[in-house]
Design an enzyme around this catalytic site. Structure first.
Site, PDB file in Angstrom:
ATOM      1  N   GLY A 109       0.809  -1.218   0.000  1.00  0.00           N
ATOM      2  CA  GLY A 109       0.000   0.000   0.000  1.00  0.00           C
ATOM      3  C   GLY A 109       0.839   1.262   0.000  1.00  0.00           C
ATOM      4  O   GLY A 109       1.709   1.482  -0.845  1.00  0.00           O
ATOM      5  N   GLY A 110       0.571   2.127   0.985  1.00  0.00           N
ATOM      6  CA  GLY A 110       1.297   3.402   1.059  1.00  0.00           C
ATOM      7  C   GLY A 110       2.797   3.206   1.173  1.00  0.00           C
ATOM      8  O   GLY A 110       3.581   4.064   0.747  1.00  0.00           O
ATOM      9  N   GLY A 152      14.216   9.047 -35.774  1.00  0.00           N
ATOM     10  CA  GLY A 152      13.761   9.742 -34.563  1.00  0.00           C
ATOM     11  C   GLY A 152      14.593   9.357 -33.355  1.00  0.00           C
ATOM     12  O   GLY A 152      14.789  10.151 -32.430  1.00  0.00           O
ATOM     13  N   ALA A 153      15.100   8.116 -33.370  1.00  0.00           N
ATOM     14  CA  ALA A 153      15.900   7.658 -32.232  1.00  0.00           C
ATOM     15  C   ALA A 153      17.222   8.433 -32.168  1.00  0.00           C
ATOM     16  O   ALA A 153      17.740   8.703 -31.089  1.00  0.00           O
ATOM     17  CB  ALA A 153      16.153   6.169 -32.335  1.00  0.00           C
TER      18      ALA A 153
HETATM   19  C1  HXC Z   1      -1.486  -2.741  11.579  1.00  0.00           C
HETATM   20  C2  HXC Z   1      -0.455  -4.666  10.920  1.00  0.00           C
HETATM   21  C3  HXC Z   1      -0.672  -4.342   9.564  1.00  0.00           C
HETATM   22  C4  HXC Z   1      -1.337  -3.122   9.275  1.00  0.00           C
HETATM   23  C5  HXC Z   1       0.362  -6.206   9.634  1.00  0.00           C
HETATM   24  N1  HXC Z   1       0.198  -5.825  10.898  1.00  0.00           N
HETATM   25  N2  HXC Z   1      -0.172  -5.313   8.800  1.00  0.00           N
HETATM   26  N3  HXC Z   1      -0.857  -3.868  11.913  1.00  0.00           N
HETATM   27  N4  HXC Z   1      -1.731  -2.360  10.321  1.00  0.00           N
HETATM   28  N5  HXC Z   1      -1.544  -2.709   8.026  1.00  0.00           N
HETATM   29  C6  HXC Z   1       0.690  -6.512  12.088  1.00  0.00           C
HETATM   30  C7  HXC Z   1       0.177  -7.927  12.211  1.00  0.00           C
HETATM   31  O1  HXC Z   1      -1.055  -7.935  12.859  1.00  0.00           O
HETATM   32  C8  HXC Z   1       1.283  -8.572  13.020  1.00  0.00           C
HETATM   33  O2  HXC Z   1       1.108  -8.225  14.373  1.00  0.00           O
HETATM   34  C9  HXC Z   1       2.517  -7.871  12.567  1.00  0.00           C
HETATM   35  O3  HXC Z   1       2.089  -6.649  11.966  1.00  0.00           O
HETATM   36  C10 HXC Z   1       3.283  -8.669  11.514  1.00  0.00           C
HETATM   37  O4  HXC Z   1       2.394  -9.023  10.470  1.00  0.00           O
HETATM   38  P1  HXC Z   1       2.311 -10.506   9.892  1.00  0.00           P
HETATM   39  O5  HXC Z   1       1.118 -10.567   9.027  1.00  0.00           O
HETATM   40  O6  HXC Z   1       2.416 -11.476  11.009  1.00  0.00           O
HETATM   41  O7  HXC Z   1       3.646 -10.570   9.044  1.00  0.00           O
HETATM   42  P2  HXC Z   1       3.924 -11.331   7.687  1.00  0.00           P
HETATM   43  O8  HXC Z   1       3.339 -12.711   7.767  1.00  0.00           O
HETATM   44  O9  HXC Z   1       5.378 -11.173   7.448  1.00  0.00           O
HETATM   45  O10 HXC Z   1       3.102 -10.560   6.573  1.00  0.00           O
HETATM   46  C11 HXC Z   1       3.407  -9.201   6.258  1.00  0.00           C
HETATM   47  C12 HXC Z   1       2.319  -8.586   5.331  1.00  0.00           C
HETATM   48  C13 HXC Z   1       0.940  -8.751   5.994  1.00  0.00           C
HETATM   49  C14 HXC Z   1       2.375  -9.285   4.005  1.00  0.00           C
HETATM   50  C15 HXC Z   1       2.708  -7.134   5.126  1.00  0.00           C
HETATM   51  O11 HXC Z   1       1.043  -8.371   7.384  1.00  0.00           O
HETATM   52  C16 HXC Z   1      -0.133  -7.942   5.341  1.00  0.00           C
HETATM   53  O12 HXC Z   1      -0.574  -8.322   4.240  1.00  0.00           O
HETATM   54  N6  HXC Z   1      -0.549  -6.871   6.001  1.00  0.00           N
HETATM   55  C17 HXC Z   1      -1.588  -6.010   5.513  1.00  0.00           C
HETATM   56  C18 HXC Z   1      -1.089  -5.165   4.371  1.00  0.00           C
HETATM   57  C19 HXC Z   1      -2.062  -4.104   3.988  1.00  0.00           C
HETATM   58  O13 HXC Z   1      -3.099  -4.421   3.404  1.00  0.00           O
HETATM   59  N7  HXC Z   1      -1.817  -2.827   4.367  1.00  0.00           N
HETATM   60  C20 HXC Z   1      -2.703  -1.726   4.200  1.00  0.00           C
HETATM   61  C21 HXC Z   1      -2.396  -1.180   2.797  1.00  0.00           C
HETATM   62  S1  HXC Z   1      -3.443   0.160   2.382  1.00  0.00           S
HETATM   63  P3  HXC Z   1       1.441  -9.244  15.548  1.00  0.00           P
HETATM   64  O14 HXC Z   1       1.027  -8.525  16.801  1.00  0.00           O
HETATM   65  O15 HXC Z   1       0.633 -10.463  15.292  1.00  0.00           O
HETATM   66  O16 HXC Z   1       2.918  -9.485  15.473  1.00  0.00           O
HETATM   67  C22 HXC Z   1      -2.467   1.496   2.559  1.00  0.00           C
HETATM   68  C23 HXC Z   1      -3.195   2.781   2.423  1.00  0.00           C
HETATM   69  C24 HXC Z   1      -2.365   3.836   1.766  1.00  0.00           C
HETATM   70  O17 HXC Z   1      -1.333   1.433   2.860  1.00  0.00           O
HETATM   71  C25 HXC Z   1      -2.556   3.778   0.316  1.00  0.00           C
HETATM   72  C26 HXC Z   1      -2.013   4.977  -0.342  1.00  0.00           C
HETATM   73  C27 HXC Z   1      -2.071   4.891  -1.824  1.00  0.00           C
END
Ligand code: HXC
Length: 520
Positions: free
Chosen positions: A175-176, A410-411
């Site tokens: 994401g961000g 052109g290139a």
């Molecule tokens: C809060 C989060 C989190 C999130 C993960 N965690 N993503 N907490 N917000 N977005 C936490 C988990 O609960 C976990 O906590 C710890 O971080 C590690 O995550 P895991 O899933 O255990 O790790 P891993 O298996 O390595 O997987 C990593 C990952 C996955 C692939 C990044 O966590 C994931 O898919 N997360 C969500 C990604 C996402 O959708 N993000 C939002 C994007 S939208 P604990 O306590 O259990 O250790 C965005 C908006 C802006 O960013 C867009 C602008 C254009």
């Protein structure tokens, strides 16, 4: 009234307790998990990146906003370490996201720490390096975390071209956490341990039913070879951090600054004798443009950027006579060195990066044209190729072009020709500047004559030979002043060094405008 000394001791003890908590990050278990995945912690990375002992932290004690879903949640350091230090004795600002704290996710105060750092960097005129290891917007904080990203993106954009911004991707970034890096000047990835995607495999499966692994979706291989999102990749965190140190050595501190000279033992007048054997006059004989660059540059060192993507065109940094130069070169070993959509994007972006940061441009030309084909036309080669024309014309840094062999159509214009604003154009005796190659030209302009001739093959051959005699050399272009000099290949290094020395004081004003409207 409590004893002031005792109170002070208590406050200091509290400060140390808080600091120790922050230094521990997400705790030993999560740190172990990070290490098991061959990833370093946020602080270990900073230690490896910066000159030893130079790091000074800012915002250590910042905490998250206590919104309802975060109540009672511990997030030491708010999941990001921020501060400043030195690389090679030059100041840089660094933020390093801590995956052991809520997956390095970005909440409002996490963002505020990064924003503060970016503002300080811009005010001080020094680069920002982001070590990204983040799951994106912190879900618990909802709109506040989106707002945090907005603040970061905004600064990525408004400080673009003012100070260098470099992003390392060192974990699963979503994401961000990928859009901010995409707004910066350079993106580096760790092979096998870092990923970049907007939505992960699970979301993709539920929406499009496509099955894809993390690696196949957004690994270093994908972004370094297919998407062009990444500029450099390396095996493991330490190697990526080492690359950032080298990359910075080619960049100035800010847009008003120049890249520092690096003295070399390599003589400016060194004769490049190998070039004579390397590039033959036969336009069909392939050769390695990398070899040409190694021959020309100080200490035979070419720091290639995006080596795996759009390999028909090379970009990168090197030095000539101690001064940094940005290089754009056709690579005849791939797609015959033609320019396609990706090569145009690659060159245009790099030319703008060099221009923003006062890095002179050297362009090496051996190009037969833009790549023909329905896919290229429908993919918008007109729009993409235009970016390259625009970028070169817009650039006001010293620009020197060396034509090695073919400069067609052109290139030829797109590869920084005289009319597109090159300050100096040199050519080897093997060069040929024309609208197209002799075979293609003869087949078009003598088509009727060839078809109606009693011996079409003989007529074709004769016409091709005539066209070659007229255009297949650099002397007509030199006579018209499109080429400033035809030089012996082995003298190229010294000629280029003198050329850039002559242009060192170049200053070019352009008509007033708010900003140009380059094709995107
Ligand atoms: C809060 C989060 C989190 C999130 C993960 N965690 N993503 N907490 N917000 N977005 C936490 C988990 O609960 C976990 O906590 C710890 O971080 C590690 O995550 P895991 O899933 O255990 O790790 P891993 O298996 O390595 O997987 C990593 C990952 C996955 C692939 C990044 O966590 C994931 O898919 N997360 C969500 C990604 C996402 O959708 N993000 C939002 C994007 S939208 P604990 O306590 O259990 O250790 C965005 C908006 C802006 O960013 C867009 C602008 C254009």
């Amino acid at each position: 009234m409590p004893d002031p000394r005792a109170l002070l001791q208590e406050r200091i003890a509290e400060m140390e307790r808080r600091r120790a908590k922050v230094l521990a990050g997400g705790g030993p278990e999560r740190v172990r998990a990070q290490h098991l995945q061959q990833r370093l912690t946020a602080r270990e990375r900073i230690d490896l990146l910066l000159d030893s002992g130079s790091f000074q932290e800012i915002g250590t004690l910042v905490e998250h906003q206590d919104v309802s879903l975060m109540r009672g949640v511990e997030a030491p350091g708010e999941g990001v370490v921020t501060g400043q230090g030195e690389i090679g004795g030059r100041r840089v600002f660094v933020f390093s996201q801590d995956f052991t704290v809520l997956g390095g996710s970005l909440g409002k105060m996490h963002a505020r720490k990064i924003v503060k750092l970016m503002d300080l960097a811009a005010r001080s005129g020094a680069p920002v390096i982001g070590l990204n290891d983040s799951a994106g917007a912190r879900i618990q904080e909802g709109v506040d975390s989106l707002s945090g990203y907005g603040e970061v993106f905004y600064r990525n954009a408004i400080y673009s071209g003012a100070i260098p911004q470099i992003s390392a991707i060192l974990g699963p970034c979503a994401g961000g956490a990928v859009y901010s890096p995409a707004l910066t000047d350079f993106v580096l990835m760790a092979r096998g341990t870092s990923y970049m995607f907007i939505t992960g495999p699970e979301v993709i499966r539920s929406v499009t039913r496509e099955e894809v692994s993390f690696d196949a979706l957004g690994g270093a291989d994908v972004h370094s070879r297919r998407s062009g999102v990444a500029h450099l990749e390396a095996e493991g965190d330490a190697a990526v951090l080492g690359m950032i140190r080298e990359l910075l050595s080619f960049l100035p501190q800010n847009a008003r600054d120049r890249t520092p000279r690096k003295e070399s033992e390599d003589p400016a007048e060194r004769s490049c004798d190998q070039l004579l054997d390397l590039v033959s006059a036969d336009p069909r004989r392939p050769y390695a443009m990398h070899q040409v660059l190694h021959n020309l540059l100080d200490d035979h060192h070419f720091f290639e950027i995006q080596p795996g993507w759009a390999r028909n065109l090379l970009i990168g940094f090197g030095r000539l006579g101690g001064e940094a130069v940005g290089i754009v070169a056709n690579n005849p070993a791939v797609l015959a060195g033609t320019l396609d959509i990706d090569a145009s994007d690659k060159a245009a972006r790099f030319v703008r990066t060099c221009d923003a940061f006062n890095i002179p441009l050297l362009t090496l030309v051996d190009v037969s044209g833009f790549l023909p084909g329905v896919a290229q036309e429908h993919g918008g080669i007109i729009r993409h190729g235009a970016k390259m024309l625009y970028a070169y014309a817009e650039a006001t840094v010293p620009k020197i072009t060396l034509i090695l062999r073919k400069g067609y159509g052109g290139a030829y214009l797109a590869m920084n020709s005289a009319d597109m604003g090159a300050d100096l154009v040199y050519a080897w005796p093997t060069a040929s500047v024309a609208v197209m190659g002799a075979e293609g030209a003869a087949n078009i302009i003598y088509r009727r004559e060839i078809a109606s001739s009693p011996d079409p093959e003989a007529t074709r051959e004769r016409r091709i030979a005539e066209y070659r005699a007229e255009f297949d050399h650099p002397y007509l272009a030199a006579a018209r002043g499109y080429i400033d000099d035809v030089i012996p290949p082995e003298r190229s290094r010294s000629v280029l060094i003198r050329g850039f020395a002559m242009l060192a004081g170049k200053h070019e004003e352009r008509p007033y405008r708010k900003h140009g409207n380059e094709p995107l």
